[in-house]
Design a protein around this motif. Structure first.
Motif, PDB file in Angstrom:
ATOM      1  N   GLU A  67      10.010   8.258   4.811  1.00 19.89           N
ATOM      2  CA  GLU A  67       9.690   8.935   3.645  1.00 19.89           C
ATOM      3  C   GLU A  67       9.312  10.433   3.971  1.00 19.89           C
ATOM      4  O   GLU A  67      10.069  11.514   3.416  1.00 19.89           O
ATOM      5  CB  GLU A  67       8.704   8.345   2.759  1.00 19.89           C
ATOM      6  CG  GLU A  67       8.659   8.976   1.344  1.00 19.89           C
ATOM      7  CD  GLU A  67       7.370   8.271   0.498  1.00 19.89           C
ATOM      8  OE1 GLU A  67       6.661   7.754   1.383  1.00 19.89           O
ATOM      9  OE2 GLU A  67       7.381   8.533  -0.802  1.00 19.89           O
ATOM     10  N   GLU A  79      -0.215  17.313   0.337  1.00 19.30           N
ATOM     11  CA  GLU A  79       0.589  16.557   1.197  1.00 19.30           C
ATOM     12  C   GLU A  79       1.487  17.682   1.893  1.00 19.30           C
ATOM     13  O   GLU A  79       1.672  17.321   3.123  1.00 19.30           O
ATOM     14  CB  GLU A  79       1.069  15.200   0.510  1.00 19.30           C
ATOM     15  CG  GLU A  79       0.201  14.268  -0.011  1.00 19.30           C
ATOM     16  CD  GLU A  79       0.912  13.180  -0.713  1.00 19.30           C
ATOM     17  OE1 GLU A  79       0.591  12.046  -0.194  1.00 19.30           O
ATOM     18  OE2 GLU A  79       1.728  13.442  -1.567  1.00 19.30           O
ATOM     19  N   PRO A 131      -2.167   8.679   3.965  1.00 21.36           N
ATOM     20  CA  PRO A 131      -2.175   7.347   3.581  1.00 21.36           C
ATOM     21  C   PRO A 131      -1.162   6.786   2.704  1.00 21.36           C
ATOM     22  O   PRO A 131      -0.754   7.578   1.524  1.00 21.36           O
ATOM     23  CB  PRO A 131      -3.502   7.141   3.172  1.00 21.36           C
ATOM     24  CG  PRO A 131      -4.331   8.216   3.751  1.00 21.36           C
ATOM     25  CD  PRO A 131      -3.177   9.369   3.951  1.00 21.36           C
ATOM     26  N   GLY A 132      -0.552   5.641   2.765  1.00 21.81           N
ATOM     27  CA  GLY A 132       0.592   5.196   1.736  1.00 21.81           C
ATOM     28  C   GLY A 132       2.102   5.883   1.796  1.00 21.81           C
ATOM     29  O   GLY A 132       2.929   5.394   1.228  1.00 21.81           O
ATOM     30  N   ARG A 133       2.242   7.123   2.784  1.00 21.04           N
ATOM     31  CA  ARG A 133       3.479   7.539   3.113  1.00 21.04           C
ATOM     32  C   ARG A 133       4.228   7.064   4.387  1.00 21.04           C
ATOM     33  O   ARG A 133       3.324   6.793   5.224  1.00 21.04           O
ATOM     34  CB  ARG A 133       3.467   8.848   3.188  1.00 21.04           C
ATOM     35  CG  ARG A 133       2.648   9.675   1.928  1.00 21.04           C
ATOM     36  CD  ARG A 133       3.688   9.677   0.638  1.00 21.04           C
ATOM     37  NE  ARG A 133       3.376  10.410  -0.559  1.00 21.04           N
ATOM     38  CZ  ARG A 133       3.750  10.295  -1.399  1.00 21.04           C
ATOM     39  NH1 ARG A 133       4.817   9.616  -1.853  1.00 21.04           N
ATOM     40  NH2 ARG A 133       3.440  11.080  -2.683  1.00 21.04           N
ATOM     41  N   THR A 134       5.260   6.699   4.291  1.00 26.67           N
ATOM     42  CA  THR A 134       5.963   6.114   5.543  1.00 26.67           C
ATOM     43  C   THR A 134       6.691   7.102   6.059  1.00 26.67           C
ATOM     44  O   THR A 134       6.967   8.250   5.723  1.00 26.67           O
ATOM     45  CB  THR A 134       6.971   5.038   5.039  1.00 26.67           C
ATOM     46  OG1 THR A 134       8.145   5.692   4.648  1.00 26.67           O
ATOM     47  CG2 THR A 134       6.620   4.019   4.108  1.00 26.67           C
ATOM     48  N   THR A 177       2.267  15.603  -3.143  1.00 23.92           N
ATOM     49  CA  THR A 177       1.457  16.635  -3.799  1.00 23.92           C
ATOM     50  C   THR A 177       1.578  17.982  -2.972  1.00 23.92           C
ATOM     51  O   THR A 177       2.085  17.832  -1.693  1.00 23.92           O
ATOM     52  CB  THR A 177      -0.054  16.161  -3.905  1.00 23.92           C
ATOM     53  OG1 THR A 177      -0.521  16.059  -2.556  1.00 23.92           O
ATOM     54  CG2 THR A 177      -0.108  14.970  -4.450  1.00 23.92           C
ATOM     55  N   ASP A 208       0.799  -1.156   0.064  1.00 28.97           N
ATOM     56  CA  ASP A 208       0.069   0.041  -0.065  1.00 28.97           C
ATOM     57  C   ASP A 208       0.789   1.353   0.131  1.00 28.97           C
ATOM     58  O   ASP A 208       0.367   2.359   0.243  1.00 28.97           O
ATOM     59  CB  ASP A 208      -0.929   0.069   1.113  1.00 28.97           C
ATOM     60  CG  ASP A 208      -0.148  -0.161   2.550  1.00 28.97           C
ATOM     61  OD1 ASP A 208       0.706  -0.715   2.464  1.00 28.97           O
ATOM     62  OD2 ASP A 208      -0.500   0.433   3.500  1.00 28.97           O
ATOM     63  N   ILE A 209       2.146   1.120  -0.047  1.00 28.81           N
ATOM     64  CA  ILE A 209       2.897   2.259  -0.238  1.00 28.81           C
ATOM     65  C   ILE A 209       2.975   3.132  -1.691  1.00 28.81           C
ATOM     66  O   ILE A 209       2.786   2.471  -2.764  1.00 28.81           O
ATOM     67  CB  ILE A 209       4.619   1.991   0.062  1.00 28.81           C
ATOM     68  CG1 ILE A 209       4.765   1.687   1.377  1.00 28.81           C
ATOM     69  CG2 ILE A 209       5.511   3.042  -0.600  1.00 28.81           C
ATOM     70  CD1 ILE A 209       6.305   1.194   1.673  1.00 28.81           C
ATOM     71  N   LYS A 210       2.735   4.504  -1.339  1.00 27.40           N
ATOM     72  CA  LYS A 210       2.448   5.127  -2.286  1.00 27.40           C
ATOM     73  C   LYS A 210       3.811   6.046  -2.750  1.00 27.40           C
ATOM     74  O   LYS A 210       4.662   6.313  -2.001  1.00 27.40           O
ATOM     75  CB  LYS A 210       1.546   6.425  -1.818  1.00 27.40           C
ATOM     76  CG  LYS A 210       1.170   7.370  -2.829  1.00 27.40           C
ATOM     77  CD  LYS A 210       0.070   8.392  -2.042  1.00 27.40           C
ATOM     78  CE  LYS A 210      -0.417   9.284  -2.881  1.00 27.40           C
ATOM     79  NZ  LYS A 210      -1.242  10.365  -1.883  1.00 27.40           N
ATOM     80  N   ARG A 211       4.029   5.690  -4.270  1.00 25.97           N
ATOM     81  CA  ARG A 211       5.164   6.122  -4.643  1.00 25.97           C
ATOM     82  C   ARG A 211       5.275   7.728  -5.522  1.00 25.97           C
ATOM     83  O   ARG A 211       3.870   7.992  -5.654  1.00 25.97           O
ATOM     84  CB  ARG A 211       5.813   5.335  -5.677  1.00 25.97           C
ATOM     85  CG  ARG A 211       6.230   3.807  -4.997  1.00 25.97           C
ATOM     86  CD  ARG A 211       7.538   3.812  -4.438  1.00 25.97           C
ATOM     87  NE  ARG A 211       7.912   2.904  -3.345  1.00 25.97           N
ATOM     88  CZ  ARG A 211       8.667   2.944  -2.517  1.00 25.97           C
ATOM     89  NH1 ARG A 211       9.486   4.108  -2.317  1.00 25.97           N
ATOM     90  NH2 ARG A 211       8.748   2.147  -1.371  1.00 25.97           N
ATOM     91  N   GLY A 212       6.070   8.185  -5.589  1.00 22.82           N
ATOM     92  CA  GLY A 212       6.006   9.446  -6.672  1.00 22.82           C
ATOM     93  C   GLY A 212       6.099  10.486  -5.725  1.00 22.82           C
ATOM     94  O   GLY A 212       6.157  10.442  -4.283  1.00 22.82           O
TER      95      GLY A 212
END
Length: 322
Positions: free
Chosen positions: A103, A74, A97-100, A71, A64-68
């Motif tokens: 990161e 964010e 969500p999706g960010r660690t 925004t 579920d990790i969001k890459r890229g």
DNA sequence: AAAGTTGTCAACCGCGGGGTA
DNA sequence: GTACCCCGCGGTTGACAACTT
């Protein structure tokens, strides 16, 4: 309190993970879940410590990790949350969500921190920097204060309360700094009176404000007739009569979001669960439930500059609430 | 083109909290 | 109450990439 000996064990591999190792870890967790991280590497056939496996999974392999790139939204969320929570990266990550956490921490240190410094804001305290370096860098500060990206109000952007409050505060700071270019009466750059948002300080400087040639926040023509003490009220500060080019009001004039830019006040539940889509009502406005700023602050919030401001404003009666 | 500098980010390290025997 | 163990967090490191001189 005992220490885990796992990382002291010799012969365990360190450093970058190979694709084969990644695959082993993914396969094992898909089949069995991670269970005990300590036991996992042995059972999965990995010559790594459990800690390393956990880190690799949570920061890189998790599906579920969001890459890229981050925004703008964010970015703003991170800044807002950091102003409330400090370096609680895991808490901040919980709202993205999706960010660690790793990161976000890296992103903060490499991008946002620099941005804030360029804007003359201390990234640790979120207070405006009042040292000589900032004064020396005033031209850059003023340029950075041109919040075109942040405050392009005629676009369909939902600004949260903290963003707008920060914009106003920065606006005020620059006014004070400008005034002190001509008069150093009330602004102490040595820090003995370094709360430049002290009301009396602002008011003392007020007669000069209209003489400022530069308004750092475009689309925000300074209304010199507006009582400056209202600047510090979450209500009064935004209650311009001519609102076409102004920062949107904290109080929505209509519950129909689509009709106009509107301040969206994120309440505690929204911050906790980010349930924007399934439950629109969880994103509330002051008119809807009179949610004071105080309640925005999570229990885990550290004492931050913004918290102080919010608490101060909340301690005073809000005229419109009656 | 090469050397030096700066930026990025995955990974490591050590600490502390919480659970349990 | 204490000792041990596991986990997660935040700070830091270091390898590599990108950029500058």
């Amino acid at each position: 309190m005992g220490r885990s000996p796992c990382c002291d064990e010799r012969g365990l591999k360190k450093g970058p993970w190979t694709p084969e190792e990644d695959q082993k870890l993914i396969n094992y967790i898909r089949k069995h879940g991670h269970g005990s991280w300590r036991a996992l590497p042995k059972e999965a056939g990995l010559n790594r410590c459990g800690k390393s496996c956990r880190l690799r999974w949570t920061n890189y392999l998790r599906p579920d990790i969001k890459r890229g790139n981050f925004t703008a939204e964010e970015d703003q969320t991170i800044i807002n949350l950091h102003s409330l929570l400090g370096n609680k990266w895991s808490s901040i990550a919980g709202h993205l969500p999706g960010r660690t956490d790793n990161e976000i921490k890296n992103y903060w240190n490499t991008h946002i921190r620099k941005k804030l410094l360029q804007m003359g804001i201390d990234p640790v305290t979120h207070r405006p920097r009042t040292d000589l370096n900032v004064l020396a860098a005033l031209p850059q500060l003023l340029a950075a204060a041109n919040f075109n990206n942040l405050l392009t109000l005629n676009q369909n952007i939902h600004l949260d309360a903290t963003s707008v409050a920060k914009a106003h505060l920065l606006h005020s700071m620059i006014q004070v700094l400008n005034n002190n270019n001509t008069s150093s009466s009330s602004f102490d750059i040595h820090g003995t009176n370094n709360n430049i948002f002290d009301q009396s300080s602002i008011l003392e400087n007020r007669p000069n404000i209209s003489e400022n040639l530069y308004d750092p926040i475009q689309n925000l023509p300074h209304n010199d007739h507006q009582p400056l003490d209202s600047f510090f009220s979450p209500i009064g500060v935004f209650s311009h009569q001519d609102d076409q080019d102004m920062i949107p009001p904290l109080i929505s004039a209509s519950s129909d979001e689509s009709k106009q830019p509107q301040m969206m006040i994120k309440n505690k539940e929204v911050l906790k669960h980010s349930d924007h889509t399934s439950n629109p009502s969880s994103t509330s406005t002051f008119t809807q439930d009179h949610q004071p700023w105080c309640d925005i602050i999570d229990d885990e919030a550290s004492d931050s500059y913004w918290k102080e401001i919010i608490e101060q404003t909340c301690s005073e009666p809000w005229p419109f609430l009656g």
